[in-house]
Every structure is written in structure tokens, then in C-alpha cells.
Motif scaffolding. Structure first.
Motif, PDB file in Angstrom:
ATOM      1  N   ALA A  80       5.718  11.202  -0.998  1.00  0.00           N
ATOM      2  CA  ALA A  80       7.085  11.583  -1.345  1.00  0.00           C
ATOM      3  C   ALA A  80       7.963  11.774  -0.112  1.00  0.00           C
ATOM      4  O   ALA A  80       9.144  11.426  -0.110  1.00  0.00           O
ATOM      5  N   LEU A  81       7.400  12.327   0.973  1.00  0.00           N
ATOM      6  CA  LEU A  81       8.183  12.523   2.192  1.00  0.00           C
ATOM      7  C   LEU A  81       8.447  11.211   2.909  1.00  0.00           C
ATOM      8  O   LEU A  81       9.463  11.059   3.600  1.00  0.00           O
ATOM      9  N   GLY A  82       7.542  10.257   2.760  1.00  0.00           N
ATOM     10  CA  GLY A  82       7.734   8.949   3.364  1.00  0.00           C
ATOM     11  C   GLY A  82       7.856   9.004   4.868  1.00  0.00           C
ATOM     12  O   GLY A  82       7.181   9.770   5.558  1.00  0.00           O
TER      13      GLY A  82
ATOM     14  N   LEU B 125       0.820  -1.210   0.000  1.00  0.00           N
ATOM     15  CA  LEU B 125       0.000   0.000   0.000  1.00  0.00           C
ATOM     16  C   LEU B 125       0.853   1.258   0.000  1.00  0.00           C
ATOM     17  O   LEU B 125       0.597   2.211  -0.761  1.00  0.00           O
ATOM     18  N   VAL B 126       1.885   1.271   0.835  1.00  0.00           N
ATOM     19  CA  VAL B 126       2.774   2.435   0.889  1.00  0.00           C
ATOM     20  C   VAL B 126       3.515   2.609  -0.431  1.00  0.00           C
ATOM     21  O   VAL B 126       3.694   3.731  -0.921  1.00  0.00           O
ATOM     22  N   ARG B 127       3.930   1.503  -1.017  1.00  0.00           N
ATOM     23  CA  ARG B 127       4.663   1.601  -2.280  1.00  0.00           C
ATOM     24  C   ARG B 127       3.783   2.154  -3.400  1.00  0.00           C
ATOM     25  O   ARG B 127       4.250   2.945  -4.228  1.00  0.00           O
ATOM     26  N   LEU B 128       2.513   1.765  -3.427  1.00  0.00           N
ATOM     27  CA  LEU B 128       1.603   2.289  -4.449  1.00  0.00           C
ATOM     28  C   LEU B 128       1.373   3.784  -4.263  1.00  0.00           C
ATOM     29  O   LEU B 128       1.226   4.530  -5.241  1.00  0.00           O
ATOM     30  N   GLY B 129       1.344   4.242  -3.002  1.00  0.00           N
ATOM     31  CA  GLY B 129       1.108   5.654  -2.743  1.00  0.00           C
ATOM     32  C   GLY B 129       2.212   6.559  -3.239  1.00  0.00           C
ATOM     33  O   GLY B 129       1.992   7.757  -3.462  1.00  0.00           O
ATOM     34  N   VAL B 130       3.420   5.998  -3.416  1.00  0.00           N
ATOM     35  CA  VAL B 130       4.532   6.805  -3.935  1.00  0.00           C
ATOM     36  C   VAL B 130       4.236   7.303  -5.343  1.00  0.00           C
ATOM     37  O   VAL B 130       4.687   8.391  -5.744  1.00  0.00           O
ATOM     38  N   PHE B 131       3.445   6.549  -6.109  1.00  0.00           N
ATOM     39  CA  PHE B 131       3.193   6.893  -7.508  1.00  0.00           C
ATOM     40  C   PHE B 131       1.832   7.546  -7.721  1.00  0.00           C
ATOM     41  O   PHE B 131       1.408   7.725  -8.867  1.00  0.00           O
ATOM     42  N   LEU B 132       1.137   7.912  -6.638  1.00  0.00           N
ATOM     43  CA  LEU B 132      -0.089   8.699  -6.776  1.00  0.00           C
ATOM     44  C   LEU B 132       0.292  10.173  -6.859  1.00  0.00           C
ATOM     45  O   LEU B 132       0.717  10.766  -5.873  1.00  0.00           O
ATOM     46  N   PRO B 133       0.163  10.791  -8.044  1.00  0.00           N
ATOM     47  CA  PRO B 133       0.699  12.152  -8.220  1.00  0.00           C
ATOM     48  C   PRO B 133      -0.104  13.209  -7.480  1.00  0.00           C
ATOM     49  O   PRO B 133      -1.306  13.066  -7.240  1.00  0.00           O
ATOM     50  N   ILE B 134       0.591  14.273  -7.114  1.00  0.00           N
ATOM     51  CA  ILE B 134      -0.058  15.433  -6.505  1.00  0.00           C
ATOM     52  C   ILE B 134      -0.701  16.256  -7.623  1.00  0.00           C
ATOM     53  O   ILE B 134      -0.065  16.551  -8.639  1.00  0.00           O
ATOM     54  N   PRO B 135      -1.969  16.646  -7.492  1.00  0.00           N
ATOM     55  CA  PRO B 135      -2.639  17.411  -8.555  1.00  0.00           C
ATOM     56  C   PRO B 135      -1.954  18.751  -8.819  1.00  0.00           C
ATOM     57  O   PRO B 135      -1.413  19.391  -7.917  1.00  0.00           O
TER      58      PRO B 135
END
Length: 434
Positions: free
Chosen positions: A81-83, A36-46
Motif C-alpha cells: 500500500a505504501l509503494g 509482481l509489484v502490481r499483484l502485491g497491491v492486492f495481497l491483503p493485510i491480515p
């Protein structure tokens, strides 16, 4: 004191993992949360043109260093991105303040579990504040990159800060959830995941260079791989190394039974802090680069890009000093010689040739200081030697540098030990039920 029971073999461990519902559930929770955390890295900021941003910053060595611990999140500009870095930085601040402020030290030592929960809550608030500061800096930095943002107005800044801060807090919550309901330390596993994510790219670049280069390049790649394998063996020895101090328990008579003296030993690890000194030292070294990129400060960028660049003499010295400092710091948190001596005295146990009480605490402190120094020096050498070999050979394995290698091996060892602990405990539970 530790048990004399034999540790389970790899085959027994996997068999127990397959049979034990509790351990299997913990492993599934851990794997699911990491995915789940890894997928969130590639969810772009609008509102951000990610392709234009990548084209401008992806060749920067400074961004490459920051991108390593975020698993590509900085360049991808995902909501995670900040993780886990704000939480790691907050933990460093709180642990340093705990040893400096009597009120925090009293919370940790004298108030038990309630005090530790209060410190954890304060750490979360500090992480929140740190995430907000970093989010503001990143939003200003992204807006300054040509073509990255079409309309950098107030709503863009507010949206970016909220997205990055919320993403960092979610990752922090996931790390605590992994620690509580999964297997291993959540923060360490998240950093482990981010480093593993960039390994295929670095390994592929090295293999491609070996295939297209001549014999000289192939020889350098082989030397680099051999050095890394030797370093892995050295790291395992450091992580597993212990000094066994013999302990004798006094005779006791219970009713008509006389219990004779029992000999055991007190294990003191060569590296008490495990992988955490390396993680904290790396986080401190990345701090100038992170702040310089966030606030666009030329002085900090110059310091991070020149003096704190792996291979520079200043970087080597600062890295060694930080590893030594955090090794001693963690050793003082994990083992308290005074409390240890008091507990041995209460149990009627003693170290042969050493008087109970103050003499025992002084002896344990001397042994602990020597072990910590040797462990820190060896860790420092393991961290520096591969970097020097990289610079002298191909230099394309930067994504899996010495720091990354230390963290990968250390986290893998700690996690495997925790799995073995679950296997042993479930074995005992089965014996009791039978």
C-alpha cells in the motif's frame, strides 16, 4: 557533445528489440517485476475487513488523491500500500540535505561512485524510518474506521506495521533492481504503473457519463479530451526541447597529420530534470494529506482537503512554486557550469565569442537559468490548465489529472530514449564485430 548519428526509427527499434538478447532480457525483467509489484497491491493485510474499510473511505476525495499514486493500494490495504512513496520522500530529503550539508556534498562530488553508494545507503535508511512512521499512522487510522478491525490489539498494530514496512522496502528494492538490470528508472516506472492502473476506471466513468448525458455533456467531454491531447503535444515539446550552444575544437597536430577545427554543439535541455520535478512536487503536496490521514490530525486534513485540493488558488500557487524550485534544483545537480567550462578548456574547445574559463561558466549558467525558468513555467501551465478545464467541464477524469498526465508522458519519453540508447549501442557493437 552528442553524436550526429541518426536515431533509429520505431520499426528499427522493435526489430532490434526482437533480435537483441540483452535488451530483450532487460525488458522481460522490467515487465516481470512490474507485474509482481502490481499483484502485491492486492495481497491483503491480515486482520482487516477490507470491504468495511472501503465502504467507509472510498468516497473521500482526500483518500482518492492518496490512492492515485499507490495504484489503489491505500483503499485495497495491500502489503504494498505504501509503494514507492517512502523512498521518493527519502530521496527528496537527502537531495535537499546534500546541497545544505558540506559532508554529504563532498560524498557526492569528490568521492565518485563510492560516495554515491554511501548516499544511496543513507537514503534507504531514511526510507525505512519514513515507512515505519507511515505504517504506524496507517495502522492507527485503519483501527479508527468503524468495522474495519475486529480486535485492534498490540499484535494487530505490530503485524500491520511490519507488513507495510516490509512491503515498502521490497518495492524499493524492486525499483533499484529495475534501474540496474531492467529498462528505465525504477521509481518512475512504478509510479507510472500505479497511475496507469486507475486510467481504465476514470476513462470508463467519463465514457459512461457521455453516453447517459445530453449534448452538453458530450461537448464537455470532447473539449476535455482535446485539451488533454494538446497538453500531451506540449509536454513532448518541453521534454524534447534543447538549446544547442555551438562549440569549436582547436586545431591539433599529431605527428605529420594536422586535424582541423571541428564544430559541434552542447545540448542544454529545456527541462533538465525531466519528470522528477513533477514527481517531487506532487509528493510534497501529498505529504499533508498523507500525514493527516495517518495521525488523524484535523488541521492537516483541512489543509489537504481544502487549500491543497486541485483547483484551489493556494494549490495552484504552491504547485507552481514547487515545480520551479525542483526544476532549478535538478538543473543544478545535472549540469555544473564550472565543471563544464573546465572540461571544455581541457579538451581545447570553446564557445565562439566567449572566453574560456570563468566567462564560459557564467555564460552557460545564464543560458541554463533562462532555459530552466521557461521550462518550469511551461510545465506549471501544463499542470494547471487541464485541472481548470476539468473543473469547468465534467470533472470525472480526476484519476488522469494534469500531474498524472505529465508523469505518464515524461516517463514514457525517458524510457523510450533509454531503449533507443541500447539499440544504438548494440548496433555499434555489431559493426565492430563485423
Amino acid at each position: 557533445m552528442i553524436s550526429r548519428d541518426k536515431a533509429p526509427t520505431a520499426q528499427e527499434t522493435f526489430a532490434q528489440m526482437a533480435q537483441a538478447a540483452g535488451l530483450r532480457g532487460r525488458l522481460l525483467v522490467t515487465i516481470g517485476l512490474l507485474i509482481l509489484v502490481r499483484l502485491g497491491v492486492f495481497l491483503p493485510i491480515p486482520g482487516i475487513n477490507v470491504q468495511a474499510f472501503k465502504a467507509q473511505v472510498q468516497n473521500s476525495p482526500l483518500i482518492g488523491l492518496l490512492d492515485l499514486f499507490s495504484g489503489g493500494g491505500i483503499v485495497a490495504l495491500g502489503i504494498f500500500a505504501l509503494g514507492i512513496l517512502p523512498y521518493i520522500n527519502a530521496s527528496i530529503i537527502l537531495q535537499l540535505l546534500t546541497s545544505a550539508l558540506p559532508s554529504l556534498e563532498n560524498l557526492q562530488k569528490n568521492e565518485g561512485e563510492a560516495g554515491r553508494r554511501k548516499i544511496s545507503q543513507i537514503t534507504r535508511y531514511v526510507a525505512l524510518g519514513w515507512a515505519v512512521i507511515q505504517s504506524i499512522g496507517i495502522s492507527i487510522w485503519v483501527a479508527s474506521v468503524p468495522g474495519a478491525v475486529a480486535n485492534p490489539d498490540f499484535f494487530f498494530y505490530a503485524n500491520t506495521v511490519i507488513a507495510l514496512t516490509a512491503g515498502s522496502m521490497f518495492v524499493m528494492w524492486v525499483s533499484e533492481l529495475i534501474t540496474e538490470r531492467g529498462v528505465g528508472n525504477g521509481a518512475s516506472l512504478l509510479i507510472f504503473l500505479n497511475i496507469v492502473a486507475v486510467v481504465p476506471k476514470s476513462f470508463g466513468a467519463t465514457i459512461a457519463l457521455a453516453q447517459t448525458g445530453g449534448r452538453e455533456i458530450v461537448g464537455k467531454v470532447i473539449i476535455l479530451l482535446v485539451v488533454f491531447l494538446v497538453m500531451i503535444v506540449g509536454i513532448v515539446f518541453v521534454q524534447e526541447g534543447t538549446r544547442k550552444i555551438p562549440i569549436i575544437s582547436a586545431r591539433r597536430q599529431v605527428g605529420r597529420k594536422l586535424y582541423l577545427e571541428k564544430s559541434s554543439y552542447l545540448p542544454l535541455r529545456l527541462n533538465q530534470g525531466g519528470v522528477m520535478p513533477i514527481i517531487f512536487a506532487s509528493a510534497v503536496l501529498f505529504l499533508p494529506a498523507s500525514l493527516g490521514s495517518a495521525i488523524q490530525n484535523e488541521t492537516l486534513n483541512k489543509i489537504a482537503g481544502t487549500y491543497l485540493n486541485p483547483g484551489h488558488p493556494v494549490y495552484v500557487v504552491v504547485y507552481l512554486v514547487l515545480i520551479l524550485f525542483f526544476s532549478y534544483f535538478y538543473a543544478s545537480l545535472i549540469v555544473n557550469p564550472v565543471d563544464l567550462a573546465q572540461n571544455l578548456k581541457k579538451m581545447g574547445s570553446s564557445i565562439p565569442g566567449i572566453r574560456p574559463g570563468r566567462t564560459t561558466s557564467e555564460y552557460v549558467e545564464r543560458v541554463l537559468n533562462r532555459l530552466t525558468f521557461l521550462g518550469a513555467v511551461f510545465l506549471g501551465l501544463v499542470a494547471i490548465v487541464p485541472t481548470a478545464v476539468e473543473s469547468a467541464t465534467v470533472g470525472t477524469f480526476r484519476g488522469l489529472g494534469a500531474t498524472s498526465l505529465l508523469i505518464l508522458v515524461g516517463v514514457a519519453i525517458d524510457t523510450s530514449k533509454q531503449i533507443q540508447t541500447y539499440v544504438i549501442s548494440q548496433r555499434y557493437e555489431g559493426m565492430v564485430k563485423q
